[in-house]
Scaffold this motif. Structure first.
Motif, PDB file in Angstrom:
ATOM      1  N   ILE A   1      24.717 -15.477  48.176  1.00  0.00           N
ATOM      2  CA  ILE A   1      24.879 -14.527  47.069  1.00  0.00           C
ATOM      3  C   ILE A   1      25.209 -15.285  45.785  1.00  0.00           C
ATOM      4  CG2 ILE A   1      25.618 -12.634  48.572  1.00  0.00           C
ATOM      5  CD1 ILE A   1      28.516 -13.222  47.766  1.00  0.00           C
ATOM      6  N   SER A   2      24.689 -14.818  44.668  1.00  0.00           N
ATOM      7  CA  SER A   2      24.904 -15.487  43.370  1.00  0.00           C
ATOM      8  C   SER A   2      25.989 -14.768  42.575  1.00  0.00           C
ATOM      9  CB  SER A   2      23.586 -15.517  42.583  1.00  0.00           C
ATOM     10  OG  SER A   2      22.589 -16.209  43.303  1.00  0.00           O
ATOM     11  N   ARG A   3      27.076 -14.511  43.242  1.00  0.00           N
ATOM     12  CA  ARG A   3      28.187 -13.778  42.599  1.00  0.00           C
ATOM     13  C   ARG A   3      29.432 -13.985  43.439  1.00  0.00           C
ATOM     14  NH1 ARG A   3      25.044 -10.509  45.580  1.00  0.00           N
ATOM     15  NH2 ARG A   3      26.070  -9.219  47.168  1.00  0.00           N
ATOM     16  N   LEU A   4      30.513 -13.376  42.992  1.00  0.00           N
ATOM     17  CA  LEU A   4      31.723 -13.398  43.796  1.00  0.00           C
ATOM     18  C   LEU A   4      31.551 -12.533  45.030  1.00  0.00           C
ATOM     19  CD1 LEU A   4      34.395 -13.000  40.957  1.00  0.00           C
ATOM     20  CD2 LEU A   4      33.994 -15.056  42.328  1.00  0.00           C
ATOM     21  N   PRO A   5      32.212 -12.856  46.133  1.00  0.00           N
ATOM     22  CA  PRO A   5      32.159 -11.973  47.305  1.00  0.00           C
ATOM     23  C   PRO A   5      32.843 -10.647  47.005  1.00  0.00           C
ATOM     24  CG  PRO A   5      33.701 -13.782  47.648  1.00  0.00           C
ATOM     25  CD  PRO A   5      32.983 -14.080  46.380  1.00  0.00           C
ATOM     26  N   PRO A   6      32.702  -9.662  47.885  1.00  0.00           N
ATOM     27  CA  PRO A   6      33.217  -8.311  47.587  1.00  0.00           C
ATOM     28  C   PRO A   6      34.743  -8.199  47.582  1.00  0.00           C
ATOM     29  CG  PRO A   6      32.282  -8.404  49.798  1.00  0.00           C
ATOM     30  CD  PRO A   6      31.909  -9.689  49.134  1.00  0.00           C
ATOM     31  N   THR A   7      35.432  -9.078  48.298  1.00  0.00           N
ATOM     32  CA  THR A   7      36.907  -9.030  48.356  1.00  0.00           C
ATOM     33  C   THR A   7      37.438 -10.453  48.349  1.00  0.00           C
ATOM     34  OG1 THR A   7      37.157  -9.208  50.766  1.00  0.00           O
ATOM     35  CG2 THR A   7      36.741  -6.992  49.852  1.00  0.00           C
TER      36      THR A   7
ATOM     37  N   GLY B   1      25.185 -19.118  36.554  1.00  0.00           N
ATOM     38  CA  GLY B   1      24.488 -18.292  37.520  1.00  0.00           C
ATOM     39  C   GLY B   1      24.224 -18.999  38.835  1.00  0.00           C
ATOM     40  N   MET B   2      24.956 -20.070  39.102  1.00  0.00           N
ATOM     41  CA  MET B   2      24.793 -20.822  40.346  1.00  0.00           C
ATOM     42  C   MET B   2      25.630 -20.193  41.459  1.00  0.00           C
ATOM     43  SD  MET B   2      25.107 -24.708  38.775  1.00  0.00           S
ATOM     44  CE  MET B   2      24.885 -25.491  40.375  1.00  0.00           C
ATOM     45  N   ARG B   3      25.199 -20.397  42.666  1.00  0.00           N
ATOM     46  CA  ARG B   3      25.962 -19.923  43.809  1.00  0.00           C
ATOM     47  C   ARG B   3      27.196 -20.814  44.010  1.00  0.00           C
ATOM     48  NH1 ARG B   3      20.677 -18.875  47.726  1.00  0.00           N
ATOM     49  NH2 ARG B   3      19.933 -17.039  46.571  1.00  0.00           N
TER      50      ARG B   3
ATOM     51  N   ARG C   1      43.863 -28.061  41.737  1.00  0.00           N
ATOM     52  CA  ARG C   1      43.402 -26.676  41.725  1.00  0.00           C
ATOM     53  C   ARG C   1      42.725 -26.300  40.406  1.00  0.00           C
ATOM     54  NH1 ARG C   1      48.733 -25.063  44.939  1.00  0.00           N
ATOM     55  NH2 ARG C   1      47.888 -25.077  47.049  1.00  0.00           N
ATOM     56  N   PRO C   2      43.257 -26.706  39.232  1.00  0.00           N
ATOM     57  CA  PRO C   2      42.539 -26.384  37.985  1.00  0.00           C
ATOM     58  C   PRO C   2      41.140 -26.986  37.940  1.00  0.00           C
ATOM     59  CG  PRO C   2      44.807 -26.998  37.514  1.00  0.00           C
ATOM     60  CD  PRO C   2      44.572 -27.334  38.960  1.00  0.00           C
ATOM     61  N   GLU C   3      40.929 -28.156  38.578  1.00  0.00           N
ATOM     62  CA  GLU C   3      39.603 -28.772  38.601  1.00  0.00           C
ATOM     63  C   GLU C   3      38.662 -28.017  39.532  1.00  0.00           C
ATOM     64  OE1 GLU C   3      39.949 -33.406  38.103  1.00  0.00           O
ATOM     65  OE2 GLU C   3      41.543 -32.700  39.446  1.00  0.00           O
ATOM     66  N   VAL C   4      39.165 -27.642  40.707  1.00  0.00           N
ATOM     67  CA  VAL C   4      38.341 -26.850  41.633  1.00  0.00           C
ATOM     68  C   VAL C   4      37.982 -25.517  40.976  1.00  0.00           C
ATOM     69  CG1 VAL C   4      38.323 -25.651  43.850  1.00  0.00           C
ATOM     70  CG2 VAL C   4      39.289 -27.960  43.684  1.00  0.00           C
ATOM     71  N   ALA C   5      38.956 -24.894  40.320  1.00  0.00           N
ATOM     72  CA  ALA C   5      38.688 -23.637  39.618  1.00  0.00           C
ATOM     73  C   ALA C   5      37.630 -23.850  38.539  1.00  0.00           C
ATOM     74  CB  ALA C   5      39.975 -23.101  39.001  1.00  0.00           C
ATOM     75  N   ALA C   6      37.703 -24.965  37.838  1.00  0.00           N
ATOM     76  CA  ALA C   6      36.738 -25.238  36.771  1.00  0.00           C
ATOM     77  C   ALA C   6      35.321 -25.364  37.329  1.00  0.00           C
ATOM     78  CB  ALA C   6      37.129 -26.516  36.034  1.00  0.00           C
ATOM     79  N   VAL C   7      35.173 -25.996  38.486  1.00  0.00           N
ATOM     80  CA  VAL C   7      33.841 -26.128  39.095  1.00  0.00           C
ATOM     81  C   VAL C   7      33.257 -24.745  39.370  1.00  0.00           C
ATOM     82  CG1 VAL C   7      32.611 -26.834  41.179  1.00  0.00           C
ATOM     83  CG2 VAL C   7      34.212 -28.412  40.082  1.00  0.00           C
ATOM     84  N   PHE C   8      34.046 -23.869  39.966  1.00  0.00           N
ATOM     85  CA  PHE C   8      33.540 -22.523  40.272  1.00  0.00           C
ATOM     86  C   PHE C   8      33.272 -21.722  39.000  1.00  0.00           C
ATOM     87  CE2 PHE C   8      35.841 -23.032  44.510  1.00  0.00           C
ATOM     88  CZ  PHE C   8      34.668 -23.313  45.189  1.00  0.00           C
ATOM     89  N   VAL C   9      34.126 -21.863  38.007  1.00  0.00           N
ATOM     90  CA  VAL C   9      33.898 -21.166  36.733  1.00  0.00           C
ATOM     91  C   VAL C   9      32.617 -21.671  36.086  1.00  0.00           C
ATOM     92  CG1 VAL C   9      34.755 -20.972  34.356  1.00  0.00           C
ATOM     93  CG2 VAL C   9      36.292 -20.537  36.286  1.00  0.00           C
TER      94      VAL C   9
END
Length: 346
Positions: free
Chosen positions: A280-286, A240-242, A226-234
């Motif tokens: 979208i190039s951001r977090l979803p709304p919820t 500024g990547m989707r 999970r820390p690695e998956v989180a790191a990819v998204f961070v």
């Protein structure tokens, strides 16, 4: 009356009074002995092993008094004599100390042991487990199906506001109170972890952390990565990547309910799905689910890696890569594994 007779009369009355006094004392001693013997017998019966040869569960209703409790225990074969149970507790002035609830009575438990158990309030604790990654609607359905709970739930809680884990509850715990407890548990976890987060994360609020944690939760069931998956998204957010996470698309389609099929190209390309992180190039709304403790901790302290991509590796985990070229090789390997499994009928 002669003088000698007058002198003997008081002595006669004294002897009579003495005998009467001795008789009273004797009767008192006999009575005291009988009372003491009776009390010792009551104590012995109260402490003797009970009639039940197996452990049993008993549910004592709220508002039940000592008489009703004793009768119920005798009726269910847990004590031998409700009268002895009642007398001994009354003598101990403990009739108002018994607590209602569900109790596990050990095999051959004496009346004295049962009395102490009912005074302690150590009622049976029932575990109710919520898997990480369930939506709030799924959690509400789990609560509604739990027979050990009672009461109604108001509105479905906001997505991502509950902390899924195992909660111990007593029988007839109110369902809404457990929802409130799950909400407080997440708030308390964030109070603990938020001040310890890494610096310069690409989100500013606790709410955004929960959104990202919910995506991490749905992307992997392997706690260690999970820390690695989180790191990819961070890393992707910083550039500024989707995020390009399939579970976000599914949430926009079905509110997190399983589709029972793979995603269609038209669904990936759908720009009208507000949760579609391919568009979208951001977090979803919820949030898209209720993340667990480990996923929340992972997004607040992601692994120190530079990977930007990951794909299933065929073992239940994922292969991580820094470049798109390497990622394409990993994807090709995964596709080959999928084909081989289909051909093998797996």
């Amino acid at each position: 009356m002669s003088e000698p007779e007058a002198q003997k009369a008081p002595g006669g009355w004294q002897r009579i009074l003495l005998w009467i006094g001795l008789a009273i004392i004797t009767l008192a001693l006999i009575g005291a002995g009988a009372l003491y013997g009776g009390y010792r017998w009551l104590q012995s019966e109260f402490a003797a092993p009970g009639p039940s040869l197996t452990a049993e569960t008993v549910l004592l209703p709220r508002g039940a008094g000592l008489i009703r409790i004793g009768e119920q225990l005798e009726r269910e074969g847990l004590i031998s004599d409700a009268r002895i149970f009642r007398v001994m507790i009354t003598l101990d002035e403990g009739d108002r100390s018994l607590r209602a609830g569900e109790y596990e009575i050990p095999a051959e438990a004496s009346m004295a042991q049962i009395y102490e158990l009912l005074r302690s309030g150590r009622t049976v604790q029932h575990p109710i487990t919520f898997a990480e990654g369930l939506t709030s609607a799924m959690i509400v359905r789990t609560l509604q199906g739990a027979d050990v709970l009672s009461g109604e739930i108001g509105d479905v809680p906001p997505e991502g506001s509950l902390l899924p884990e195992t909660y111990l509850v007593t029988r007839d715990t109110d369902r809404q109170s457990l929802i409130d407890r799950m909400t407080r548990a997440q708030e308390e976890l964030l109070d603990e972890l938020w001040p310890l987060r890494q610096e310069n994360l690409p989100f500013e609020t606790r709410e955004e952390a929960i959104i990202l944690a919910s995506i991490v939760e749905k992307e992997t069931g392997v706690a260690a990565e999970r820390p690695e998956v989180a790191a990819v998204f961070v890393n992707r957010l910083r550039r500024g990547m989707r995020l390009e996470s399939d579970p976000t698309i599914i949430y926009g389609i079905s509110q997190g309910e399983p589709l029972g099929r793979g995603l269609r190209r038209s669904e990936i390309d759908n720009e009208n799905n507000a949760w579609n992180t391919y568009q979208i190039s951001r977090l979803p709304p919820t949030p898209i689910a209720n993340p667990g403790r480990e996923s929340i901790a992972a997004v607040l302290n992601p692994a120190d890696i530079t990977a930007l991509f990951f794909v299933a590796d065929g073992t239940g985990g994922h292969a991580f890569s820094e470049t798109y070229a390497e990622h394409r090789r990993n994807v090709a390997r995964w596709r080959r594994i999928e084909r081989e499994r289909r051909q093998a009928g797996r």
